[in-house]
Design a protein around this motif. Structure first.
Motif, short mmCIF file in Angstrom:
data_model
loop_
_atom_site.label_atom_id
_atom_site.label_comp_id
_atom_site.label_asym_id
_atom_site.label_seq_id
_atom_site.Cartn_x
_atom_site.Cartn_y
_atom_site.Cartn_z
N THR A 81 0.91 -1.16 0.03
CA THR A 81 -0.05 -0.07 0.13
C THR A 81 0.92 1.57 0.05
OG1 THR A 81 -1.82 1.31 1.28
CG2 THR A 81 -0.08 0.00 2.65
N ARG A 82 0.31 2.29 -0.29
CA ARG A 82 1.00 3.66 -0.44
C ARG A 82 0.40 4.49 0.85
NH1 ARG A 82 5.51 3.51 -1.84
NH2 ARG A 82 5.67 5.63 -1.27
N ASP A 83 -0.53 3.96 1.69
CA ASP A 83 -1.01 4.55 2.67
C ASP A 83 -0.60 4.09 3.95
OD1 ASP A 83 -2.70 5.77 4.72
OD2 ASP A 83 -4.58 4.89 3.96
N PRO A 84 0.45 4.71 4.93
CA PRO A 84 0.83 4.41 6.12
C PRO A 84 -0.26 3.93 7.20
CG PRO A 84 1.36 6.82 5.77
CD PRO A 84 0.55 6.31 4.36
N GLY A 85 -1.47 4.56 6.92
CA GLY A 85 -2.53 4.37 7.74
C GLY A 85 -3.10 2.98 7.69
N GLN A 86 -3.01 2.52 6.63
CA GLN A 86 -3.39 0.98 6.14
C GLN A 86 -2.29 -0.06 6.40
OE1 GLN A 86 -6.55 -0.03 4.41
NE2 GLN A 86 -6.83 2.30 5.12
N ALA A 87 -1.13 0.40 6.74
CA ALA A 87 0.09 -0.49 6.46
C ALA A 87 0.31 -1.22 8.07
CB ALA A 87 1.37 0.12 6.18
N ASP A 88 0.70 -2.59 8.07
CA ASP A 88 1.12 -3.24 9.36
C ASP A 88 2.77 -3.22 9.31
OD1 ASP A 88 -1.53 -4.93 8.33
OD2 ASP A 88 -1.29 -4.97 10.53
N VAL A 89 3.43 -3.04 8.15
CA VAL A 89 4.86 -2.81 8.33
C VAL A 89 5.20 -1.58 7.43
CG1 VAL A 89 7.01 -4.01 7.81
CG2 VAL A 89 5.07 -5.53 8.24
#
Ligand code: 5AD
Ligand code: SF4
Length: 469
Positions: free
Chosen positions: A65-73
């Motif tokens: 993803t490009r969205d840090p809010g969606q990312a686990d890592v």
């Protein structure tokens, strides 16, 4: 150093695969699709490193993803070449504290050249407590193990030992384009230019075995890759550390024998080691682009000596003369540093006169930025930033005029262009590169991407050419 200690044994890479499986199992326990974000700063070597990190993450079952809010890592791959680059990264990392507040399970990793500096690691340890994992370029291959340690122990991990550095073959990779690929041929730098931090963060020069490089390029060519850029801090040092010595020109000759419709580019060449043999091999090869990035840094022999560059203005100009003699259509680019400690206005103007003499197709220009730990950072630097800016602007004005003039000479010509992507501009929807690497905007269908097109150049500006099929 003995090669057997440089090239990692296959068993080490297998061990990392085991950590990949274990980390994947822990991440799966989260019970949702795991997404990773990799954010890259700096040079092409970092872009290539990030593609390996993405490869390892994909093997752990991650999507992207490009969205840090969606990312686990979240992995921030950083650059230390100038202070501005570092400031930008600290800004980005600071913002991630909010991501961690919303998702305390998110794992935040800082890697690349900044991470290898002790002062940076200390600052992160104390003031950026939401960062879970810090590792330098030499530890890249160990990423599965390090990430597993963070996941399993839920503790912070720092892996920034200052090492000679190794070579890891067989790491997975996510290549973002089927048309273009980066291939590292060597790592590290032994040159210690007095302003530069790279030798302190990327370890000593070490060359991949020719057989591994050739196998990778053969595979890319067979898969239809059209443009392969060979990477190294100083590709001209290639091979000095191999058991059976081979020089960079020799490697290019071997690569050139690989069949297929592809171009080879390379960066970066150090002028002190770029010799006639290299230019002769380029000139007679079928696949090597007539393009050379040959950073001069300064046009003053006094400043070049203080920079520890190992050549004079005259020696540099002689190399350029010969390269153009054997490749009249050579596209030549360079890096320049303005305002090196102790540089006078007269010396800065010697750089302007050098670029007027060489007439580069394009330049990458920088104002000197002190890097703690390098010799230049200890040198007296009496000239104000404002004055350096005036010199810098003069250099840019000269280069913009030269680039504009050189680009105008293309108008009316017909060129072969590799169409490599969409530009986002509805008027000129496609972008591509000439064999010499000049940017071309053109009209046409997206189906052309990945193909060579014959283009009539109809317009130009300082930065690009415009054309019709
Ligand atoms: N300050 C400014 N520019 C630098 N570069 C490397 N170190 C510094 C520094 N301390 C530039 C050089 C090099 C390019 C990659 O970055 O021009 O070729
Ligand atoms: Fe830095 Fe010089 Fe090495 Fe390039 S050759 S990475 S400028 S030390």
């Amino acid at each position: 150093m003995d090669r057997t200690h440089v090239v990692l044994p296959a068993g080490e890479i297998d061990r990392q695969r085991e950590f990949t499986r274990r980390a994947a199992a822990l991440l799966r326990q989260r019970g949702r699709r795991i997404l990773a974000m990799v954010d890259t700063y700096g040079c092409q070597q970092n872009v290539a490193d990030s593609q390996r990190i993405m490869g390892m993450l994909r093997e752990m079952g991650c999507g992207f993803t490009r969205d840090p809010g969606q990312a686990d890592v979240i992995v921030i791959n950083t650059c230390a070449i100038r202070e501005n680059a570092e400031k930008k990264v600290f800004g980005v990392v600071g913002q991630l504290v909010h991501v961690k507040e919303n998702n305390p399970d998110a794992i935040i990793c800082l890697c690349g050249c900044m991470a290898q500096q002790e002062a940076v690691a200390r600052k992160v340890r104390q003031s950026y407590r939401h960062v879970d994992l810090v590792f330098g370029p030499q530890a890249l291959w160990k990423f599965p193990e390090l990430l597993y340690e963070v996941c399993a122990g839920r503790r912070r991990v720092f892996s920034i030992a200052d090492e000679h550095g190794t070579i890891a073959e067989g790491l997975p990779v996510v290549r973002e384009s089927g048309v273009k690929a980066w291939v590292s041929i060597m790592y590290g730098c032994n040159n210690f230019c007095s302003y530069c931090i790279v030798p302190y963060v990327r370890g000593r020069e070490r060359s991949r075995n020719p057989a591994d490089i050739l196998a990778e390029i053969r595979q890319l060519a067979e898969a239809g890759c059209r443009e392969i850029t060979l990477l190294g801090q100083n590709v001209n040092s290639y091979g000095k550390d191999l058991d059976e010595p081979m020089d960079f020109a020799g490697l290019l000759e071997e690569i050139d024998r690989i069949p297929g419709e592809y171009l080879i580019r390379f960066m970066t060449s150090h002028p002190k080691d770029a010799d006639r043999r290299l230019f002769d091999v380029m000139a007679k090869s079928a696949h090597v682009a007539r393009q050379l990035h040959l950073p001069v840094q300064s046009g003053s022999s006094r400043v070049l000596k203080a920079m520890n560059r190992g050549y004079t203005r005259e020696q540099y100009l002689e190399k350029v003369r010969y390269a153009r003699q054997v490749m009249p259509d050579l596209v030549l680019t360079s890096d320049i540093i303005i305002g090196f400690p102790g540089e006078t206005e007269e010396e800065a103007m010697e750089t302007v006169s050098l670029i007027e003499e060489v007439r580069y197709d394009a330049l990458f220009t920088f104002i000197y930025s002190p890097r703690p730990g390098t010799p230049a950072a200890q040198m007296p630097d009496p000239v104000s930033r404002a004055e350096k800016q005036v010199w810098f602007d003069k250099l840019l004005d000269a280069q913009n005029r030269i680039s504009g003039e050189l680009h105008r000479e293309y108008v009316g010509k017909r060129l072969t262009v590799l169409v490599d992507g969409e530009s986002g501009d509805p008027q000129w929807p496609l972008s591509g590169r000439t064999h010499g690497g000049r940017l071309v905007h053109l009209r046409g269908e997206a189906s052309l991407i990945g193909r060579y097109a014959e283009v009539n150049i109809t317009g130009s500006n300082t930065w690009a050419l415009f054309g019709e099929l």
